[in-house]
Design an enzyme around this catalytic site. Structure first.
Site, PDB file in Angstrom:
ATOM      1  N   TRP A 177       5.429   4.934  -9.755  1.00 31.21           N
ATOM      2  CA  TRP A 177       4.684   4.391  -8.605  1.00 31.21           C
ATOM      3  C   TRP A 177       4.224   5.499  -7.681  1.00 31.21           C
ATOM      4  CZ3 TRP A 177       2.787   0.039  -9.782  1.00 31.21           C
ATOM      5  CH2 TRP A 177       3.514  -0.869 -10.549  1.00 31.21           C
ATOM      6  N   ASP A 206       6.613   3.837   0.550  1.00 36.53           N
ATOM      7  CA  ASP A 206       6.439   2.637  -0.263  1.00 36.53           C
ATOM      8  C   ASP A 206       7.843   2.052  -0.431  1.00 36.53           C
ATOM      9  OD1 ASP A 206       6.201   0.746  -2.230  1.00 36.53           O
ATOM     10  OD2 ASP A 206       5.231   2.048  -3.703  1.00 36.53           O
ATOM     11  N   LYS A 227       9.588  -8.847  -4.287  1.00 39.31           N
ATOM     12  CA  LYS A 227      10.953  -8.511  -4.706  1.00 39.31           C
ATOM     13  C   LYS A 227      11.946  -9.051  -3.675  1.00 39.31           C
ATOM     14  CE  LYS A 227       8.569  -4.624  -6.627  1.00 39.31           C
ATOM     15  NZ  LYS A 227       8.391  -4.958  -8.034  1.00 39.31           N
TER      16      LYS A 227
HETATM   17  C1  LIG Z   1       7.801   0.761  -5.800  1.00 38.71           C
HETATM   18  C2  LIG Z   1       6.600  -0.035  -6.160  1.00 38.71           C
HETATM   19  N1  LIG Z   1       5.405   0.294  -5.637  1.00 38.71           N
HETATM   20  C3  LIG Z   1       4.290  -0.392  -5.925  1.00 38.71           C
HETATM   21  C4  LIG Z   1       4.304  -1.461  -6.797  1.00 38.71           C
HETATM   22  C5  LIG Z   1       3.031  -2.188  -7.100  1.00 38.71           C
HETATM   23  O1  LIG Z   1       3.056  -3.370  -6.398  1.00 38.71           O
HETATM   24  P1  LIG Z   1       1.885  -4.463  -6.511  1.00 38.71           P
HETATM   25  O2  LIG Z   1       2.019  -5.083  -7.853  1.00 38.71           O
HETATM   26  O3  LIG Z   1       2.190  -5.373  -5.369  1.00 38.71           O
HETATM   27  O4  LIG Z   1       0.586  -3.755  -6.347  1.00 38.71           O
HETATM   28  C6  LIG Z   1       5.529  -1.846  -7.364  1.00 38.71           C
HETATM   29  C7  LIG Z   1       5.568  -3.011  -8.292  1.00 38.71           C
HETATM   30  O5  LIG Z   1       6.520  -3.263  -8.957  1.00 38.71           O
HETATM   31  C8  LIG Z   1       6.690  -1.109  -7.050  1.00 38.71           C
HETATM   32  O6  LIG Z   1       7.859  -1.444  -7.584  1.00 38.71           O
END
Ligand SMILES: Cc1ncc(COP(=O)(O)O)c(C=O)c1O
Length: 360
Positions: A102, A171, A195
């Site tokens: 991520w 994040d 989550k």
């Molecule tokens: C740490 C983290 N950042 C970003 C995301 C992406 O999130 P989204 O699907 O809401 O764009 C996730 C998705 O699992 C994640 O775990």
């Protein structure tokens, strides 16, 4: 009805009492004769839901008045772009710590917007740990330092945050509200809701107010944080049902005793599964180094692929859901967010021991 032992990484388990309340209120919300989904986002009833969610998040996370809470759409992934579009002004550099897939994605989007710099990375070690704080090397003219507080895929988590003279952006998609955090340490926090906060569809952004002053003038309206801040996130139609569910989840956290109690429970839940791994004599191997272990996503491998497949197949027949590791790393992963009950973690640890006994 038998509820699954839900270890999904996201969307993931929601508290049963929250689902039941939503079910009770589904057809007739507070005697309106309508579902929340059918209310106007300009109605008094929806306004209360919206503001209650915002107020509860402020209260539970102890968010100071220096920061605002915004509700957006586009997932955490849109924040990978919005953060640099809003905060990375020309002549400055977006600093990123790479701790997994991520953060790599966040960096990839920032590169499209401006100058970037990798301030630290554990990629060379297959993201088994969080880099040491003293190894973070900021660039000159750093606009911000971006971290991923919990790495959902690799199962690592920051246990201490950098305290450098730079705006810290996090994040927190996969560990927001799972532990006490000093929000004043952060310039901006973002998280997709699916989550710990509720269903997918709403993204929470917590932003320090002074950052709004440095946003460039020419951004598209919907990609400009000021649009959400000046309109109380009601410039256009917000994801009303997702925000309603968020408000119910936040009420639930409050009823549980708040984040401090939730954190204590999360630590206990994680230790049940890590103990099963640590006491397996090497049958289960953790992906994360001890000091970087996540309390939200427990990642581990078994002796080989064949045994992993058998483990996952047997787990499925016993009612365990979502234990396969992310396709990019393989192995297994148990995501144990706030709403995953203690008993589910105990049942998993017990299953792991029984499965192992067949092989020794
Ligand atoms: C740490 C983290 N950042 C970003 C995301 C992406 O999130 P989204 O699907 O809401 O764009 C996730 C998705 O699992 C994640 O775990």
């Amino acid at each position: 009805m038998k509820r699954a032992y839900n270890f999904n990484a996201g969307p993931s388990a929601l508290p049963l009492s929250v689902l039941q309340k939503a079910q009770r209120e589904l057809l007739d919300f507070q005697d309106t004769g309508m579902s929340v989904m059918e209310l106007s986002h300009r109605s008094k009833e929806y306004d209360e839901v919206h503001n209650r969610a915002k107020q509860l998040l402020k209260e539970l996370m102890n968010i100071p008045d220096t920061h605002d809470v915004l509700f957006l759409q586009g997932g955490a992934s849109l924040q990978f772009s919005m953060v640099p579009m809003n905060l990375l002004t020309s002549g400055q550099t977006g600093n990123y710590v790479l701790t997994g897939a991520w953060s790599e994605k966040a960096l990839k989007e920032a590169k499209k917007v401006g100058n970037t710099h990798v301030a630290a990375s554990s990629k060379g070690a297959n993201y088994t740990h969080i880099p040491a704080l003293q190894d973070i090397q900021l660039s000159e003219n750093a606009a911000y330092l971006h971290i991923t507080s919990n790495n959902t895929i690799f199962g690592t988590q920051w246990h201490e945050f950098p305290n450098l003279s730079v705006d810290l952006v996090a994040d927190m998609s996969s560990d927001i509200l799972s532990r006490e955090v000093d929000v004043s340490q952060f310039a901006l926090i973002y998280a997709g809701a699916q989550k710990n906060l509720g269903p997918s569809g709403v993204t929470v952004v917590i932003i320090r107010n002074d950052l709004l002053e440095r946003i460039p003038e020419n951004l598209p309206t919907m990609l400009d944080y000021r649009t959400y801040s000046t309109s109380n996130s009601l410039y256009n139609t917000p994801p009303t049902f997702a925000i309603y569910m968020l408000s119910l989840v936040l009420e639930w956290v409050k009823e549980q005793g708040g984040v401090r109690i939730i954190e204590k429970r999360n630590r206990e839940k994680a230790s049940i599964i890590y103990d099963a791994i640590d006491r397996s004599g090497g049958f289960y191997t953790p992906h994360a180094e001890k000091g970087s272990r996540s309390f939200m996503n427990v990642t581990f491998t078994l002796p080989n692929e064949q045994i992993t497949k058998q483990f996952l197949a047997k787990a499925k027949t016993e009612g365990f859901v979502g234990l396969a590791g992310h396709r990019s790393v393989g192995g297994c992963r148990a995501s144990i967010y706030n709403a995953v009950p203690f008993e589910a973690c105990e049942a998993l640890a017990q299953f792991m021991r029984e499965f192992q006994n067949q092989y020794v």
